[in-house]
Structure formats: C-alpha cells, structure tokens
Motif scaffolding. Structure first.
Motif, PDB file in Angstrom:
ATOM      1  N   THR A   1      -1.191   4.481  -5.492  1.00  0.00           N
ATOM      2  CA  THR A   1      -1.571   3.358  -4.961  1.00  0.00           C
ATOM      3  C   THR A   1      -2.719   2.441  -5.719  1.00  0.00           C
ATOM      4  O   THR A   1      -3.353   3.321  -6.581  1.00  0.00           O
ATOM      5  CB  THR A   1      -2.497   3.680  -3.546  1.00  0.00           C
TER       6      THR A   1
ATOM      7  N   GLY B   1       0.862  -1.149   0.123  1.00  0.00           N
ATOM      8  CA  GLY B   1      -0.119  -0.107   0.152  1.00  0.00           C
ATOM      9  C   GLY B   1       0.761   1.100  -0.174  1.00  0.00           C
ATOM     10  O   GLY B   1       2.113   1.312   0.135  1.00  0.00           O
ATOM     11  N   SER B   2       0.327   2.411  -0.358  1.00  0.00           N
ATOM     12  CA  SER B   2       1.151   3.397  -0.420  1.00  0.00           C
ATOM     13  C   SER B   2       1.519   4.014   1.103  1.00  0.00           C
ATOM     14  O   SER B   2       2.411   4.631   1.363  1.00  0.00           O
ATOM     15  CB  SER B   2       0.582   4.770  -1.099  1.00  0.00           C
ATOM     16  N   ASP B   3       0.655   3.612   2.037  1.00  0.00           N
ATOM     17  CA  ASP B   3       0.882   3.966   3.615  1.00  0.00           C
ATOM     18  C   ASP B   3       2.418   3.324   3.903  1.00  0.00           C
ATOM     19  O   ASP B   3       3.180   3.902   4.503  1.00  0.00           O
ATOM     20  CB  ASP B   3       0.044   3.069   4.317  1.00  0.00           C
TER      21      ASP B   3
ATOM     22  N   ARG C   1      -3.371  -4.623  -0.885  1.00  0.00           N
ATOM     23  CA  ARG C   1      -1.948  -3.448  -0.350  1.00  0.00           C
ATOM     24  C   ARG C   1      -0.998  -3.428  -1.471  1.00  0.00           C
ATOM     25  O   ARG C   1      -0.057  -4.040  -1.173  1.00  0.00           O
ATOM     26  CB  ARG C   1      -1.667  -4.208   1.071  1.00  0.00           C
ATOM     27  N   ILE C   2      -1.376  -2.638  -2.219  1.00  0.00           N
ATOM     28  CA  ILE C   2      -0.075  -2.370  -3.295  1.00  0.00           C
ATOM     29  C   ILE C   2       0.002  -0.839  -3.424  1.00  0.00           C
ATOM     30  O   ILE C   2      -1.117  -0.131  -3.768  1.00  0.00           O
ATOM     31  CB  ILE C   2      -0.632  -2.990  -4.681  1.00  0.00           C
TER      32      ILE C   2
ATOM     33  N   ALA D   1      -2.627   9.596  -4.376  1.00  0.00           N
ATOM     34  CA  ALA D   1      -3.624   8.607  -4.249  1.00  0.00           C
ATOM     35  C   ALA D   1      -4.996   8.573  -5.092  1.00  0.00           C
ATOM     36  O   ALA D   1      -5.786   7.627  -5.340  1.00  0.00           O
ATOM     37  CB  ALA D   1      -4.069   8.466  -2.757  1.00  0.00           C
ATOM     38  N   TYR D   2      -5.063   9.782  -5.562  1.00  0.00           N
ATOM     39  CA  TYR D   2      -6.576  10.020  -6.111  1.00  0.00           C
ATOM     40  C   TYR D   2      -6.325  10.896  -7.368  1.00  0.00           C
ATOM     41  O   TYR D   2      -7.243  11.287  -8.187  1.00  0.00           O
ATOM     42  CB  TYR D   2      -7.271  11.066  -5.246  1.00  0.00           C
TER      43      TYR D   2
ATOM     44  N   ALA E   1      -6.517  15.345   0.244  1.00  0.00           N
ATOM     45  CA  ALA E   1      -7.419  14.529   0.834  1.00  0.00           C
ATOM     46  C   ALA E   1      -7.588  15.303   2.349  1.00  0.00           C
ATOM     47  O   ALA E   1      -6.500  15.524   2.991  1.00  0.00           O
ATOM     48  CB  ALA E   1      -7.061  13.169   1.061  1.00  0.00           C
TER      49      ALA E   1
ATOM     50  N   ILE F   1       5.063   5.378   1.941  1.00  0.00           N
ATOM     51  CA  ILE F   1       5.304   6.693   2.478  1.00  0.00           C
ATOM     52  C   ILE F   1       6.131   6.639   3.723  1.00  0.00           C
ATOM     53  O   ILE F   1       6.853   7.292   4.120  1.00  0.00           O
ATOM     54  CB  ILE F   1       3.839   7.597   2.675  1.00  0.00           C
TER      55      ILE F   1
ATOM     56  N   TYR G   1      -3.941  14.192   4.628  1.00  0.00           N
ATOM     57  CA  TYR G   1      -3.918  12.945   5.211  1.00  0.00           C
ATOM     58  C   TYR G   1      -3.353  12.842   6.578  1.00  0.00           C
ATOM     59  O   TYR G   1      -2.362  13.262   6.779  1.00  0.00           O
ATOM     60  CB  TYR G   1      -3.024  12.217   4.199  1.00  0.00           C
TER      61      TYR G   1
ATOM     62  N   TYR H   1       0.221  11.612   8.091  1.00  0.00           N
ATOM     63  CA  TYR H   1       1.478  12.218   8.017  1.00  0.00           C
ATOM     64  C   TYR H   1       1.923  12.625   9.205  1.00  0.00           C
ATOM     65  O   TYR H   1       3.317  12.203   9.667  1.00  0.00           O
ATOM     66  CB  TYR H   1       1.670  13.672   6.850  1.00  0.00           C
TER      67      TYR H   1
ATOM     68  N   ASP I   1       1.928  12.965  -2.978  1.00  0.00           N
ATOM     69  CA  ASP I   1       0.938  11.716  -2.829  1.00  0.00           C
ATOM     70  C   ASP I   1      -0.234  11.626  -3.702  1.00  0.00           C
ATOM     71  O   ASP I   1      -1.192  12.477  -3.468  1.00  0.00           O
ATOM     72  CB  ASP I   1       0.741  11.784  -1.385  1.00  0.00           C
TER      73      ASP I   1
ATOM     74  N   PRO J   1      -0.593  15.676  -0.473  1.00  0.00           N
ATOM     75  CA  PRO J   1      -1.467  14.935  -1.488  1.00  0.00           C
ATOM     76  C   PRO J   1      -2.205  15.837  -2.574  1.00  0.00           C
ATOM     77  O   PRO J   1      -2.247  16.978  -2.273  1.00  0.00           O
ATOM     78  CB  PRO J   1      -2.651  14.335  -0.808  1.00  0.00           C
TER      79      PRO J   1
HETATM   80  C1  LIG Z   1      -5.829   6.046   0.937  1.00  0.00           C
HETATM   81  C2  LIG Z   1      -4.733   7.002   0.891  1.00  0.00           C
HETATM   82  C3  LIG Z   1      -3.177   6.450   1.135  1.00  0.00           C
HETATM   83  C4  LIG Z   1      -2.864   5.388   1.458  1.00  0.00           C
HETATM   84  O1  LIG Z   1      -3.461   4.264   0.807  1.00  0.00           O
HETATM   85  P1  LIG Z   1      -2.999   2.650   0.789  1.00  0.00           P
HETATM   86  O2  LIG Z   1      -4.181   1.938   0.836  1.00  0.00           O
HETATM   87  O3  LIG Z   1      -2.204   2.597   1.815  1.00  0.00           O
HETATM   88  O4  LIG Z   1      -2.103   2.497  -0.598  1.00  0.00           O
HETATM   89  C5  LIG Z   1      -2.479   7.383   0.994  1.00  0.00           C
HETATM   90  N1  LIG Z   1      -2.514   8.576   0.916  1.00  0.00           N
HETATM   91  C6  LIG Z   1      -3.734   9.187   0.836  1.00  0.00           C
HETATM   92  C7  LIG Z   1      -4.076  10.642   0.806  1.00  0.00           C
HETATM   93  C8  LIG Z   1      -4.862   8.327   0.768  1.00  0.00           C
HETATM   94  O5  LIG Z   1      -6.210   8.943   0.727  1.00  0.00           O
END
Ligand SMILES: *Cc1c(COP(=O)(O)O)cnc(C)c1O
Length: 350
Positions: A206, A84-86, A217-218, A182-183, A154, A89, A110, A113, A180, A150
């Motif tokens: 992500t 996951g990007s979590d 989780r990628i 994510a969106y 977000a 990051i 987010y 952080y 970031d 991000p």
């Molecule tokens: C959802 C989200 C992530 C994390 O997503 P993962 O499911 O871990 O890939 C990271 N940053 C932002 C801003 C998000 O909304």
C-alpha cells in the motif's frame, strides 16, 4: 419485521481508527506517515488540469502499473492496483477464496479480514498466535481454502523472517496465499520475489503508510500473471473505474523519488528505536516492532486508562477492546517532536 428486511445483508462493519479534527492534536492512531509525500507529488499536483476530470480514468491504470513495474522490477502483467490495499484485498477475497474449506488467518491480526470473510460468506478459522504473539507456521500446514497474514503482523508489529513465510507458502501450493505487506518497508524483506517461484502467492502492498499517501487510496498486488488476470476479471465485473485520475498520476509520481522514500523510512525507523528505549524505561513491554507503530502494554497501569488520559491531552493512540489485546496500546511512530510530547506526558502521568 417489514417483509423486505428479511433479504437485507447483515454485516458487522470494520471500525476504522477515528479521524479527529483540530490544530494541536497529535495523531498516532491510524499508522499514517508523519512526513509529507515526496516533493514531486506536490509539483505534479500543481500541474494537474481540472479538464482532465471530464473524462473517465484509464481503467487499466497504465501509468501507475508502468511506474510500479519500473520501481519493483516486475513485469506489468504481474501487477494489480486498487483503491488502497483494502480494495485490493477485498477483490482478492472475492476472486480466490471460494472454497467450502475455511480460509486461515491469525486470531490477532488485521481485523478487516474477518469482516470481508463475513461479507463474502467465506468460512474461516483463526489459529492463535503464541504467547509472544508470533505466528506459528505449523498451524497453517493443514487443509484450507486460502491463507492471508500480514508481515509484519498488525497490530503486533512482529516480523516473520521471509524463510518462515516461505515455509507457509511452500506447504500450501493448493490454495492461494496472500501476504499483506502494509508495513514491510519499515524493516522487513518483501516476498515479492517469491511470486516468481510460487504461482499461488499474492503479495499486497500500500501507499498509505510508507509512502505517506493514505488519503489518495492506492494499493497494489504482485503475483503470477494468471492470478492478476483473475483479479482483473473480478474487478471489471464489479467496477471498471476504481482508481481516479489524481491517484494514478500522483501515485506514479511518488515512485520516482527513491531517495526521499529511503530518507523518510530511515527517520521513522530511527524514531521507533528511540521510542522503544524510553517506553521500556517507563515500564512498557512490547513485541519488537518492525513496523511504524509499537504495540505496548504497561506493567502496572491499564491500557484503557492510559488511552483515555492521552485523549484528554489530544494525543490519539489506538486501543482495541478485544480478547488477548485489551491491555495494549498501538502507538504510531510520529515525528520526533510528537514522540517527545508523548514521552513527556507519559513520564509525568505514570
Ligand atoms: C493499513 C492496512 C491496510 C490497508 O491499507 P490501505 O490504506 O487500504 O491501503 C491493509 N492491511 C494492513 C495490515 C494494514 O495495516
């Protein structure tokens, strides 16, 4: 206090959105994709052999890196992947944010952080978004130990034009800047190409949102080979086998079906624009989202009250009891059918 308690690391953990169980609930609280992953993912899953799991996965995640390299036209040495990007990051914070100067990220952003900064004991400052929830790029033109934001942001959903994001990067070539994304697939232009121009830029994406694979989780990152090498050094010093075999195989598979990906994104964008129309009509105000959620506040009714009323109906949205945003609801874009049910209830309720 017991003596050993003095040496415990104390942290206030990130609180993820709840994952309620049940048949008839409408889940619009964690920005998951309402559509299934690409059909090829299911086929690949059915072809998986249990015996594969006897062995360790490839620590270099080669199949996934190769698939990303092809899909994003980026050299393999410019790509990093994680759980996951979590995870991506978190490793990036450990790798790049080791200055005594504070790292910078927006006050409304987010919320993970801040948790990572506390966990890794990184000093940080949080420049305030303006009254319209926009990132003020000038706030980032000062000494810092690194920057992350991000785009789209977000939980606001606001997209910063790529040229403005580039201004922030261009002003900060002495520290690592992480964007970031994510969106980004829901309506923005990615900064990935800028990583060829700025060696200090890391772009994180992500599979959880736009590719419908939150449960796998990628996450991935794009950047200069030197940044990627450093990320891998830290990863291999911590846990070599982060990604499991199904994630590697199915993640690679998901990237093959560009057509399905584009169709799904189009459906979500279309549902989002329709939702903007009726939310406005019902008396909500919101920043103009380019993500798969809308961050809305009602003119008369308190967000927390609406949130509770929705819960009673088994409709879950996200509510943050935090300064500046405690009168907003973050509503994930679901299917047209789910959004229609939300609309019908809100219309009656309000
Ligand atoms: C959802 C989200 C992530 C994390 O997503 P993962 O499911 O871990 O890939 C990271 N940053 C932002 C801003 C998000 O909304």
């Amino acid at each position: 206090m017991r003596p050993w308690e003095a040496n415990i690391r104390r942290v206030a953990p990130y609180v993820p959105g709840e994952q309620p169980k049940g048949e008839k609930l409408i889940k619009l609280n964690t920005n998951e994709n309402p559509y299934p992953p690409a059909p090829g993912v299911r086929e690949a899953m059915e072809r998986m052999d249990c015996d594969w799991f006897r062995k360790y996965p490839d620590p270099a995640a080669t199949v996934l890196i190769k698939a990303l390299s092809k899909a994003y036209e980026a050299d393999e040495e410019r790509i990093f992947v994680g759980v996951g990007s979590d995870d991506v990051i978190a490793v990036a914070f450990m790798t790049f944010f080791n200055s005594h100067k504070p790292i910078l990220f927006p006050d409304v952003s987010y919320s993970f952080y801040k948790v990572w900064a506390d966990l890794f004991k990184i000093p940080y400052e949080t420049p305030a978004l303006d009254m319209e929830f926009r990132i003020k790029k000038e706030d980032y033109y000062r000494e810092n130990g690194g920057i992350i934001f991000p785009n789209p942001n977000a939980p606001t959903g606001l997209l910063m034009p790529l040229s403005e994001a580039e201004d922030i990067i261009a002003h900060n070539q002495e520290s690592v800047v992480i964007v970031d994304e994510a969106y980004i697939d829901f309506g923005g232009e990615s900064a990935i190409r800028l990583t060829e121009k700025y060696e200090n830029l890391l772009v994180v994406q992500t599979f959880s949102k736009s590719r419908s694979m939150a449960g796998m989780r990628i996450g991935c990152a794009f950047g200069h080979p030197e940044l990627i090498r450093r990320l891998n050094d830290v990863k291999y010093s911590y846990n070599s086998y982060t990604m499991n075999i199904p994630s590697l195989v199915l993640g690679a598979k998901a990237l093959e079906d560009e057509r399905y990906f584009m169709d799904t994104l189009k459906k979500i964008r279309c549902t989002r624009e329709t939702a903007k129309g009726w939310l406005k009509e019902l008396g909500f105000t919101f920043p103009d989202s380019m993500a798969n959620f809308i961050f809305a506040s009602h003119r008369e009714r308190r967000a927390e009250e609406i949130y509770m009323a929705l819960r009673e109906q088994n409709i879950f949205v996200r509510y943050f009891k935090q300064p500046r945003i405690d009168n907003y609801l973050r509503i994930t874009i679901g299917t047209d059918e789910e959004m229609e049910k939300l609309y019908r209830f809100l219309k009656e309720y309000l």
